[in-house]
Design an enzyme around this catalytic site. Sequence first.
Site, short mmCIF file in Angstrom:
data_model
loop_
_atom_site.label_atom_id
_atom_site.label_comp_id
_atom_site.label_asym_id
_atom_site.label_seq_id
_atom_site.Cartn_x
_atom_site.Cartn_y
_atom_site.Cartn_z
N ASP A 126 -1.39 -10.73 3.15
CA ASP A 126 -2.84 -10.35 3.40
C ASP A 126 -3.52 -11.85 3.84
OD1 ASP A 126 -1.96 -8.21 1.87
OD2 ASP A 126 -3.66 -7.69 1.23
N LYS A 189 -8.84 -5.38 6.85
CA LYS A 189 -9.19 -5.25 5.22
C LYS A 189 -10.59 -5.74 4.96
CE LYS A 189 -7.68 -7.34 0.81
NZ LYS A 189 -6.55 -7.99 0.26
N LYS A 218 -7.83 -1.14 4.81
CA LYS A 218 -7.58 -1.35 3.46
C LYS A 218 -9.00 -1.84 2.75
CE LYS A 218 -5.72 -4.36 -0.12
NZ LYS A 218 -4.50 -5.54 -0.27
#
Length: 267
Positions: A126, A189, A218
């Site tokens: 991430d 995200k 996300k």
Amino acid sequence: MTTATGNTKDGWLGIIEQAEQGVPSTFSKYKAPGLGTQAFAKSIDHTLLKLEATESQIDDLCEEAKKHDFKSACVRLKYVERAVHNLKCSPVVVACVVGFHEGTQTVSEKVREAADAVAAGASELDMVLNWPQLKTKNYELVYTDIAAVRKAAPHSVTLKVILETSQLSQHEIVAGCKISQAAGADFVKTSTGFNGPGASLDNVRLMKSVVGDSVKVKASGGIKTVKECIAMMEAGAERIGTSNGVHIMNETQSSNEEITLVAGDTY
């Protein structure tokens, strides 16, 4: 400067403008996985990213992730090896943050961090996009940053790019989505959860409308309840990042009431 995609700044502006023109006035509503199903549990990245996190807390995180069959345990680099050890022989994978939480580290620093995480056993990364550079329209650098991390990790490793939406305009969110998509991200995200408000329904809907089915979304930051999870999933999120995964799963098991959303609810 021209990036590996062949896009100059003007080229990126054209791509972004075209994407903005394609944003619908009415957004689709998506079906969330059923409560109590494996698909619901597998939508959650169980997360502990506090700098003061202890080894014992990481061990607890991993045990909770195994118990509830979450998709991943998401940790900082220094705890990847420990989490991998704790989760061996488990279907739960380890996710590691990169460039967290500022996103302003150099490309080489992010590449090194990503490579070290993969070497330690991380299956997902991430990474925080360099959002200050995005805001100055330095699209070439933002692309190079993401593409370099993508190149440093095998394609079997899932790459999620954190936009830090709380710091961006709608135009900048669209730009971040298109650049991430071009650089090979698997997910875009919303947030780190460490810099302003976290995920919002409006931003998740926007992101999903821009990336379509080619990249997943996300939602992370401030998601604490089942109701909030469902709202984000119906807005288009396929993964939820939260440090409240256990509470959310307990809600699904203890409540027999139908969870409904009031029009206009945002989180």
